[in-house]
Design an enzyme around this catalytic site. Sequence first.
Site, PDB file in Angstrom:
ATOM      1  CB  CYS A 284      54.988 -15.481 -65.376  1.00 48.72           C
ATOM      2  SG  CYS A 284      56.687 -15.724 -64.867  1.00 48.72           S
TER       3      CYS A 284
HETATM    4  N1  LIG Z   1      60.323 -14.600 -61.850  1.00 53.20           N
HETATM    5  C1  LIG Z   1      59.694 -15.743 -62.087  1.00 53.20           C
HETATM    6  O1  LIG Z   1      59.027 -16.265 -61.208  1.00 53.20           O
HETATM    7  C2  LIG Z   1      59.813 -16.461 -63.420  1.00 53.20           C
HETATM    8  C3  LIG Z   1      59.284 -17.743 -63.524  1.00 53.20           C
HETATM    9  C4  LIG Z   1      59.408 -18.437 -64.707  1.00 53.20           C
HETATM   10  C5  LIG Z   1      60.039 -17.819 -65.797  1.00 53.20           C
HETATM   11  N2  LIG Z   1      60.528 -16.556 -65.699  1.00 53.20           N
HETATM   12  C6  LIG Z   1      61.213 -15.990 -66.869  1.00 53.20           C
HETATM   13  O2  LIG Z   1      62.612 -15.976 -66.618  1.00 53.20           O
HETATM   14  C7  LIG Z   1      63.213 -14.844 -67.254  1.00 53.20           C
HETATM   15  C8  LIG Z   1      63.971 -14.020 -66.235  1.00 53.20           C
HETATM   16  O3  LIG Z   1      63.052 -13.525 -65.276  1.00 53.20           O
HETATM   17  P1  LIG Z   1      63.483 -13.001 -63.854  1.00 53.20           P
HETATM   18  O4  LIG Z   1      62.237 -12.917 -63.053  1.00 53.20           O
HETATM   19  O5  LIG Z   1      64.612 -13.795 -63.322  1.00 53.20           O
HETATM   20  O6  LIG Z   1      64.015 -11.527 -64.216  1.00 53.20           O
HETATM   21  P2  LIG Z   1      64.845 -10.541 -63.285  1.00 53.20           P
HETATM   22  O7  LIG Z   1      64.567  -9.168 -63.775  1.00 53.20           O
HETATM   23  O8  LIG Z   1      64.638 -10.868 -61.846  1.00 53.20           O
HETATM   24  O9  LIG Z   1      66.371 -10.900 -63.604  1.00 53.20           O
HETATM   25  C9  LIG Z   1      66.953 -10.705 -64.827  1.00 53.20           C
HETATM   26  C10 LIG Z   1      68.421 -10.371 -64.627  1.00 53.20           C
HETATM   27  O10 LIG Z   1      69.027 -10.260 -65.903  1.00 53.20           O
HETATM   28  C11 LIG Z   1      69.945  -9.173 -65.877  1.00 53.20           C
HETATM   29  N3  LIG Z   1      70.181  -8.755 -67.252  1.00 53.20           N
HETATM   30  C12 LIG Z   1      69.407  -8.004 -68.058  1.00 53.20           C
HETATM   31  N4  LIG Z   1      69.980  -7.889 -69.264  1.00 53.20           N
HETATM   32  C13 LIG Z   1      71.139  -8.576 -69.234  1.00 53.20           C
HETATM   33  C14 LIG Z   1      72.161  -8.844 -70.172  1.00 53.20           C
HETATM   34  N5  LIG Z   1      72.096  -8.367 -71.400  1.00 53.20           N
HETATM   35  N6  LIG Z   1      73.223  -9.580 -69.775  1.00 53.20           N
HETATM   36  C15 LIG Z   1      73.289 -10.077 -68.511  1.00 53.20           C
HETATM   37  N7  LIG Z   1      72.345  -9.876 -67.581  1.00 53.20           N
HETATM   38  C16 LIG Z   1      71.285  -9.135 -67.939  1.00 53.20           C
HETATM   39  C17 LIG Z   1      69.264  -8.160 -64.995  1.00 53.20           C
HETATM   40  O11 LIG Z   1      70.189  -7.210 -64.474  1.00 53.20           O
HETATM   41  C18 LIG Z   1      68.677  -9.058 -63.903  1.00 53.20           C
HETATM   42  O12 LIG Z   1      69.582  -9.260 -62.852  1.00 53.20           O
HETATM   43  C19 LIG Z   1      62.079 -14.109 -67.939  1.00 53.20           C
HETATM   44  O13 LIG Z   1      61.983 -14.542 -69.263  1.00 53.20           O
HETATM   45  C20 LIG Z   1      60.856 -14.574 -67.178  1.00 53.20           C
HETATM   46  O14 LIG Z   1      59.689 -14.504 -67.970  1.00 53.20           O
HETATM   47  C21 LIG Z   1      60.435 -15.855 -64.517  1.00 53.20           C
END
Ligand SMILES: NC(=O)c1ccc[n+]([C@@H]2O[C@H](COP(=O)([O-])OP(=O)(O)OC[C@H]3O[C@@H](n4cnc5c(N)ncnc54)[C@H](O)[C@@H]3O)[C@@H](O)[C@H]2O)c1
Length: 451
Positions: A284
Amino acid sequence: MIAERKPEYFKGAQLKVAVIGCGYVGLPLGLRFAEAGHRVVGFDTDVGKIEKLNAGQSFIGHIPSARIQQYVRSKHFSATGDFSRLAQMDAIVICVPTPLDQRREPDLSFVEQTARSIQPHLQQGQLVVLESTTYPGTTEELVLPILEAGGLRCPPAGGRDADQMATDFFLAFSPEREDPGNKQYGLAQIPKVVGGVNPPSGRAAVALYSQIVARVVPVSSTRAAEMAKLLENIFRCVNIALVNELKILAMRMGIDIWEVIDAAATKPFGFMPFYPGPGLGGHCIPVDPYYLSWKAREFDFATRFIELAGEINTAMPYHVVDSIGSALNERQKALKGSRVLILGVAYKKDVDDLRESPSLKIMQLLSQRGAQVDYNDPYFPRLHKMRHYDFADIQSVDLTPAALSSYDCVVVATDHSSYDYDAIVESSQLLVDTRNSTRRIARHRGKIVLC
Ligand SMILES: NC(=O)c1ccc[n+]([C@@H]2O[C@H](COP(=O)([O-])OP(=O)(O)OC[C@H]3O[C@@H](n4cnc5c(N)ncnc54)[C@H](O)[C@@H]3O)[C@@H](O)[C@H]2O)c1
């Protein structure tokens, strides 16, 4: 087809909730909906993840497999790659990645692809919520036109006049505030900000989330909700940069910055402590601010605080490597040819996540300058090839006294709680500490260099 579904419908029990993207954000969210009694289907493009989830196996350290098994068994949670099943869902929550591309510009391809996967299956009365962090305008400018391509409408509107307006489906943005590894604030305790494309969409999203979090905070638009998340992360990024810069000055002045921060933090109002470190990490804070910088250009606006903070924070791994070089120099040794052990490759303590970790940059810089680099991390027994780094075939070194003493320099990059800092200092020849993790150690202070 569900005619005339009211926003209040989403206060109901046993909703069918789709979570698209079962990662660090989507998986805990899906499990929380399951815990509240809803029927959750996790959609993902990663076949390996789908198989693991359906077999009740976790792939995230702080989520126990037993928790997944519980809801798989009770049929409250399952995973699939079959997006046609979206048609049967009441609510669809999007949690896919929003990284930066090679030119450090927003890469919205995952969000766009997801909207395209939803569109053919979109039903009247469904609620779609985007949770992925992004610039203000994404929900309305990118997601909405794709969803409306099949003929269903969700007209953007604000204000009281639009309170009872008609909308075929509901669309909202609600940022995720997950803090992996935070034992004090879990998902259910963290208030959730929600903004709808129109008032009924906002109310539908408030109704849905009020079932799983203690407090929902409605705002007047998706743009306000999108911007709120960026403000939170930019606030952190800028304050970390400030304290990183002041640390370097304090060191030059012979002042202990950590003592200064602790003293300032006793002020009961108007101050919040941030701590210096080896650089920014995680998915992030190093990424999200650039979503706003990019969008700001459309408005002829330069986000100078973001750029300056980025400059300072990006320089921190270089500062660490320079400090290691100076500490070795003091001991008549050159960085080139020295054996250096990095403790902690995760981007922050006690998590199994190394995305954007400054430890990796430090290891790369040390190798480029001719040091022989190893690492230890209880969360990563081995490293693999990554987008920017090729650390294939490196394994975590066991922290035995003999191993520690064989290195010219040991570096605390990530201050995992499981490390026995007394024992580490005891056996190390030289310890460079980027986190002040050795603050309570009185013996062998001569071996410790804070940086
Ligand atoms: N990790 C954190 O602590 C956190 C905190 C706040 C916000 N965010 C935001 O949340 C969002 C997700 O982050 P994350 O850390 O969970 O990512 P991540 O990479 O852990 O998970 C994303 C998932 O989405 C899947 N994916 C990708 N493309 C896809 C599609 N077209 N259809 C279905 N699934 C698909 C991936 O295989 C993966 O399992 C981002 O925008 C991030 O900035 C993350």
